[in-house]
Design a protein around this motif. Structure first.
Motif, PDB file in Angstrom:
ATOM      1  N   ASN A  44       0.725  -1.298  -0.169  1.00 39.58           N
ATOM      2  CA  ASN A  44      -0.030   0.051  -0.111  1.00 39.58           C
ATOM      3  C   ASN A  44       0.899   1.320   0.091  1.00 39.58           C
ATOM      4  OD1 ASN A  44      -2.251  -1.612  -0.003  1.00 39.58           O
ATOM      5  ND2 ASN A  44      -2.636  -1.485   2.231  1.00 39.58           N
ATOM      6  N   THR A  45       1.956   1.243   0.554  1.00 40.05           N
ATOM      7  CA  THR A  45       2.800   2.411   0.747  1.00 40.05           C
ATOM      8  C   THR A  45       3.757   2.110  -0.731  1.00 40.05           C
ATOM      9  OG1 THR A  45       2.926   2.415   3.049  1.00 40.05           O
ATOM     10  CG2 THR A  45       4.672   3.328   1.884  1.00 40.05           C
ATOM     11  N   HIS A  46       4.156   3.364  -1.223  1.00 39.11           N
ATOM     12  CA  HIS A  46       4.786   3.373  -2.351  1.00 39.11           C
ATOM     13  C   HIS A  46       6.246   3.045  -2.119  1.00 39.11           C
ATOM     14  CE1 HIS A  46       5.765   4.766  -6.414  1.00 39.11           C
ATOM     15  NE2 HIS A  46       6.830   4.937  -5.895  1.00 39.11           N
ATOM     16  N   ALA A  47       6.709   1.933  -3.187  1.00 38.35           N
ATOM     17  CA  ALA A  47       7.847   1.605  -3.167  1.00 38.35           C
ATOM     18  C   ALA A  47       8.042   1.435  -4.465  1.00 38.35           C
ATOM     19  CB  ALA A  47       8.280   0.130  -2.237  1.00 38.35           C
ATOM     20  N   ALA A  48       9.177   2.115  -5.178  1.00 30.92           N
ATOM     21  CA  ALA A  48       9.369   1.960  -6.510  1.00 30.92           C
ATOM     22  C   ALA A  48       9.966   0.668  -6.878  1.00 30.92           C
ATOM     23  CB  ALA A  48      10.371   2.891  -6.987  1.00 30.92           C
ATOM     24  N   PHE A  49      11.081   0.125  -6.230  1.00 28.42           N
ATOM     25  CA  PHE A  49      11.766  -0.976  -6.445  1.00 28.42           C
ATOM     26  C   PHE A  49      11.852  -1.700  -5.238  1.00 28.42           C
ATOM     27  CE2 PHE A  49      13.466   2.501  -9.008  1.00 28.42           C
ATOM     28  CZ  PHE A  49      13.281   1.899 -10.265  1.00 28.42           C
ATOM     29  N   LEU A  50      12.422  -3.164  -5.171  1.00 32.66           N
ATOM     30  CA  LEU A  50      12.739  -4.142  -4.157  1.00 32.66           C
ATOM     31  C   LEU A  50      13.632  -3.336  -3.084  1.00 32.66           C
ATOM     32  CD1 LEU A  50      13.193  -7.686  -5.677  1.00 32.66           C
ATOM     33  CD2 LEU A  50      11.369  -6.798  -4.055  1.00 32.66           C
ATOM     34  N   ALA A  51      14.569  -2.471  -3.455  1.00 37.11           N
ATOM     35  CA  ALA A  51      15.239  -2.061  -2.580  1.00 37.11           C
ATOM     36  C   ALA A  51      14.615  -0.993  -1.541  1.00 37.11           C
ATOM     37  CB  ALA A  51      16.209  -1.238  -3.210  1.00 37.11           C
ATOM     38  N   ASP A  52      13.536  -0.267  -2.045  1.00 40.83           N
ATOM     39  CA  ASP A  52      12.742   0.477  -1.381  1.00 40.83           C
ATOM     40  C   ASP A  52      11.697  -0.349  -0.496  1.00 40.83           C
ATOM     41  OD1 ASP A  52      13.938   2.490  -2.889  1.00 40.83           O
ATOM     42  OD2 ASP A  52      12.687   2.018  -4.471  1.00 40.83           O
ATOM     43  N   LEU A  53      11.507  -1.472  -0.704  1.00 42.68           N
ATOM     44  CA  LEU A  53      10.109  -2.159  -0.143  1.00 42.68           C
ATOM     45  C   LEU A  53      10.541  -2.588   1.531  1.00 42.68           C
ATOM     46  CD1 LEU A  53       7.355  -3.475  -0.528  1.00 42.68           C
ATOM     47  CD2 LEU A  53       8.832  -5.570  -1.148  1.00 42.68           C
ATOM     48  N   GLU A  54       9.884  -2.120   2.373  1.00 43.48           N
ATOM     49  CA  GLU A  54       9.919  -2.481   3.569  1.00 43.48           C
ATOM     50  C   GLU A  54       9.848  -4.160   3.914  1.00 43.48           C
ATOM     51  OE1 GLU A  54       9.738  -3.432   7.569  1.00 43.48           O
ATOM     52  OE2 GLU A  54       7.752  -3.389   6.618  1.00 43.48           O
ATOM     53  N   PRO A  55      10.900  -4.733   4.292  1.00 43.38           N
ATOM     54  CA  PRO A  55      10.822  -6.220   4.276  1.00 43.38           C
ATOM     55  C   PRO A  55       9.817  -6.789   5.078  1.00 43.38           C
ATOM     56  CG  PRO A  55      13.184  -5.280   5.009  1.00 43.38           C
ATOM     57  CD  PRO A  55      12.029  -4.294   4.879  1.00 43.38           C
ATOM     58  N   ASN A  56       9.038  -6.340   5.952  1.00 43.66           N
ATOM     59  CA  ASN A  56       7.974  -7.056   6.442  1.00 43.66           C
ATOM     60  C   ASN A  56       6.758  -6.971   5.658  1.00 43.66           C
ATOM     61  OD1 ASN A  56       9.184  -7.724   8.994  1.00 43.66           O
ATOM     62  ND2 ASN A  56       8.529  -5.785   9.863  1.00 43.66           N
ATOM     63  N   THR A  57       6.762  -6.030   4.676  1.00 45.79           N
ATOM     64  CA  THR A  57       5.635  -5.895   3.743  1.00 45.79           C
ATOM     65  C   THR A  57       5.829  -6.784   2.550  1.00 45.79           C
ATOM     66  OG1 THR A  57       5.458  -3.610   4.232  1.00 45.79           O
ATOM     67  CG2 THR A  57       4.519  -4.230   2.355  1.00 45.79           C
ATOM     68  N   GLY A  58       7.306  -7.049   2.293  1.00 48.02           N
ATOM     69  CA  GLY A  58       7.589  -7.925   1.250  1.00 48.02           C
ATOM     70  C   GLY A  58       7.220  -9.690   1.663  1.00 48.02           C
ATOM     71  N   ALA A  59       7.447  -9.743   2.784  1.00 46.23           N
ATOM     72  CA  ALA A  59       7.171 -10.998   3.597  1.00 46.23           C
ATOM     73  C   ALA A  59       5.739 -11.299   3.292  1.00 46.23           C
ATOM     74  CB  ALA A  59       7.977 -11.030   4.922  1.00 46.23           C
ATOM     75  N   LYS A  60       4.932 -10.112   3.849  1.00 44.44           N
ATOM     76  CA  LYS A  60       3.622 -10.351   3.683  1.00 44.44           C
ATOM     77  C   LYS A  60       2.755 -10.552   2.330  1.00 44.44           C
ATOM     78  CE  LYS A  60      -0.739  -9.366   5.062  1.00 44.44           C
ATOM     79  NZ  LYS A  60      -1.060  -8.146   5.718  1.00 44.44           N
TER      80      LYS A  60
END
Lengths: 153, 153
Positions: A44-60
């Motif tokens: 839901n929160t903008h992240a252009a690339f994997l490097a910008d993605l909060e890891p807990n959100t990636g896991a989710k």
């Protein structure tokens, strides 16, 4: 309206056929599906690339992908298998610069496939695999050391 | 030796060029890389399909994938972008029946690509997207209700 179509979707400023939304991720139908049932899972929160993605959100996102794969198989849509696909960067075929994980059903003869360079069928020598592994491991160690330095500051 | 090559790798009964291993996941080089640096992330415990994969382990696989993507970009290997790919089921092009998440570097002109059915460029009507979303949502609700029944037993 923002300058990110996926942020607009999350914020209700652009229509989408939603399957799921919660505090951290949203799931909606891809408007150009590989096969009927093709979904996109986004933070839901903008992240252009994997490097910008909060890891807990990636896991989710992956947890939700597993559920979506299960649901696709149980949905009645034609689904004999499921692919997950994520493109990080333009050279990797990313087209919308807000991280999105594709989840789409597959069936025999659906016309989807992968193409490879002519060299693909030539397996590289073991030393080349070991060399690549070493380069990646070294990068991981450097990053861990940099994190440690950061914490000690 | 087991009858699963990835279990053999985890158990040290088959060689692999390892990048990482911890309590729940292992990462090693694909012996037939799309590009140099192509890794596979697998659960240490055998799970043939996504449906068999313990969700915490799946979440961990994605966390590790994010780190591997970062490491690839910092490794010195040619990497302008990264793809994640997972095939669940034979119809989805799964070849080894132990869940594995592909992480591979991409660069312009590397010869990797996707092919689609002839119908791909025809965007489906909105009603079709809404219909698919509804079928998937219904399957999720049914599954949640079944879980609830299970808990109450």
């Amino acid at each position: 309206m923002s300058n990110c179509i996926f942020c607009d979707i999350v914020n209700g400023n652009c229509d989408a056929a939603f399957v799921h939304r919660d505090d951290s991720v949203s799931v909606f139908m891809d408007i150009q599906p590989v096969n009927a049932g093709h979904m996109l899972i986004i933070p839901n929160t903008h992240a252009a690339f994997l490097a910008d993605l909060e890891p807990n959100t990636g896991a989710k996102m992956f947890r939700v992908a597993q559920k979506m794969a299960e649901a696709l198989r149980a949905s009645g849509l034609k689904c004999e298998g499921v692919n997950l696909f994520l493109a990080d960067g333009e050279a990797a075929m990313q087209e919308v610069f807000h991280v999105h994980l594709h989840v789409f059903p597959r069936f025999e003869g659906d016309g989807f496939g992968l193409t490879f360079a002519d060299t693909y069928l030539t397996k590289p020598p073991w030393s080349e695999l070991e060399g690549a592994a070493k380069m990646i491991s070294t990068a991981i160690e450097r990053s861990a050391l940099a994190d440690e330095d950061e914490r000690q500051r």
